[in-house]
Scaffold this motif. Structure first.
Motif, PDB file in Angstrom:
ATOM      1  N   MET A   1       0.840  -1.195   0.000  1.00  0.00           N
ATOM      2  CA  MET A   1       0.000   0.000   0.000  1.00  0.00           C
ATOM      3  C   MET A   1       0.877   1.247   0.000  1.00  0.00           C
ATOM      4  O   MET A   1       1.926   1.283   0.621  1.00  0.00           O
ATOM      5  N   SER A   2       0.425   2.317  -0.651  1.00  0.00           N
ATOM      6  CA  SER A   2       1.285   3.468  -0.907  1.00  0.00           C
ATOM      7  C   SER A   2       1.668   4.226   0.363  1.00  0.00           C
ATOM      8  O   SER A   2       2.724   4.847   0.403  1.00  0.00           O
ATOM      9  N   PRO A   6       8.830   1.721   5.238  1.00  0.00           N
ATOM     10  CA  PRO A   6       9.614   0.507   5.448  1.00  0.00           C
ATOM     11  C   PRO A   6       9.434  -0.057   6.852  1.00  0.00           C
ATOM     12  O   PRO A   6       9.452   0.684   7.840  1.00  0.00           O
ATOM     13  N   GLY A   7       9.231  -1.370   6.952  1.00  0.00           N
ATOM     14  CA  GLY A   7       9.060  -2.038   8.232  1.00  0.00           C
ATOM     15  C   GLY A   7       7.627  -2.110   8.715  1.00  0.00           C
ATOM     16  O   GLY A   7       7.341  -2.771   9.715  1.00  0.00           O
ATOM     17  N   ILE A  20      -5.274  -1.868  10.949  1.00  0.00           N
ATOM     18  CA  ILE A  20      -4.347  -0.957  11.621  1.00  0.00           C
ATOM     19  C   ILE A  20      -2.960  -1.134  11.033  1.00  0.00           C
ATOM     20  O   ILE A  20      -2.561  -2.246  10.668  1.00  0.00           O
ATOM     21  N   ILE A  21      -2.249  -0.033  10.917  1.00  0.00           N
ATOM     22  CA  ILE A  21      -0.864  -0.068  10.430  1.00  0.00           C
ATOM     23  C   ILE A  21       0.057  -0.183  11.651  1.00  0.00           C
ATOM     24  O   ILE A  21      -0.059   0.596  12.600  1.00  0.00           O
ATOM     25  N   GLN A  22       0.952  -1.154  11.620  1.00  0.00           N
ATOM     26  CA  GLN A  22       1.872  -1.363  12.735  1.00  0.00           C
ATOM     27  C   GLN A  22       3.303  -1.537  12.222  1.00  0.00           C
ATOM     28  O   GLN A  22       3.510  -1.911  11.073  1.00  0.00           O
ATOM     29  N   ASN A  23       4.237  -1.294  13.117  1.00  0.00           N
ATOM     30  CA  ASN A  23       5.646  -1.511  12.817  1.00  0.00           C
ATOM     31  C   ASN A  23       6.238  -2.353  13.947  1.00  0.00           C
ATOM     32  O   ASN A  23       6.514  -1.845  15.034  1.00  0.00           O
ATOM     33  N   PRO A  24       6.420  -3.653  13.715  1.00  0.00           N
ATOM     34  CA  PRO A  24       6.932  -4.541  14.772  1.00  0.00           C
ATOM     35  C   PRO A  24       8.286  -4.122  15.326  1.00  0.00           C
ATOM     36  O   PRO A  24       8.628  -4.464  16.466  1.00  0.00           O
TER      37      PRO A  24
END
Length: 244
Positions: A1-2, A6-7, A20-24
């Motif tokens: 998705m645009s 990164p990550g 939901i957008i997450q970054n581990p």
């Protein structure tokens, strides 16, 4: 998705097709946030503020689970606030959910006194002396009282709530005496408490609390909430909270 950086990844929330957008590598929401969203009550027409909203998980879940009119998240970390805003946009909730970047210690100045019917919070559990600080700054801020204290959270919540407004918190039982003492000091009367146990024969590792601004002294202790029937298998109640 645009709009993914990164990550980052997109996770399903099992409610209303929300995502939901997450970054581990930074921080992902945990069970405590989900349980708080199941414990909190937001009625039709009410406005709700989540203090320290992180990636926006609690405002998103409450907007899916309740008939609340509007939800606001306050978050001090710029990246987390941006993450939350992008998740709000991903779900087309801009008219119902707003993310504000700011400091919990200044919350009543940012929004004004008596601005919300409900305040929720999943604050840092550990003081600076508790545990081993995480080397990652975002995780350290989320878990340790680096940028705000428990007293900051409760003091500002008392100022932000309308008279008779409700306060909801998830925390650790080992700080329960301190939590209740501060709530009473700032005129948020504890009304409901529920302890969360990983297994039926273990000690509780979370506590859910509801307080009422200006309420009378009387608290109900609800039945224990058990997370696992056996390793890897949630109880029926936990499955229902998650919406599986």
């Amino acid at each position: 998705m645009s709009n993914l950086l990164p990550g980052e990844r997109i996770d399903e929330l099992q409610r209303n097709d929300y995502k939901i957008i997450q970054n581990p590598q930074k921080f992902c929401f945990g069970m405590d946030a989900v349980l708080l969203s199941g414990f909190a009550r937001v009625k039709a027409g009410e406005s709700c503020l989540d203090l320290g909203c992180g990636n926006g998980i609690i405002p998103l879940l409450l907007s899916a689970k309740t008939q609340g009119r509007h939800f606001t998240g306050l978050e001090i970390q710029p990246y987390s606030a941006d993450l939350a805003r992008r998740s709000v946009a991903l779900n087309h909730l801009e008219e119902r959910v707003r993310i504000v970047e700011g400091d919990i210690k200044d919350a009543s100045s940012i929004f004004g006194a008596s601005s919300f019917h409900v305040v929720t919070t999943n604050p840092p559990y550990m003081t600076a002396q508790h545990g081993i600080p995480n080397p990652d700054e975002a995780k350290m801020i989320a878990r340790h009282e680096i940028l705000c204290t428990l007293e900051d959270v409760i003091r500002e919540s008392a100022r932000l709530l309308v008279p008779g407004g409700r306060f909801y918190m998830v925390h650790r039982p080992f700080r329960l005496a301190e939590i209740i003492s501060l709530m009473v000091h700032y005129k948020i009367e504890p009304k409901r408490m529920r302890l969360v146990y990983p297994y039926v024969d273990r000690e509780p590792n979370m506590v859910l609390l509801e307080g009422l601004r200006g309420g009378r002294a009387r608290m109900t202790v609800e039945k224990p909430l058990i997370v696992f029937q056996e390793p890897g298998k949630y109880t029926d109640e936990i499955t229902e909270v998650y919406g599986y």
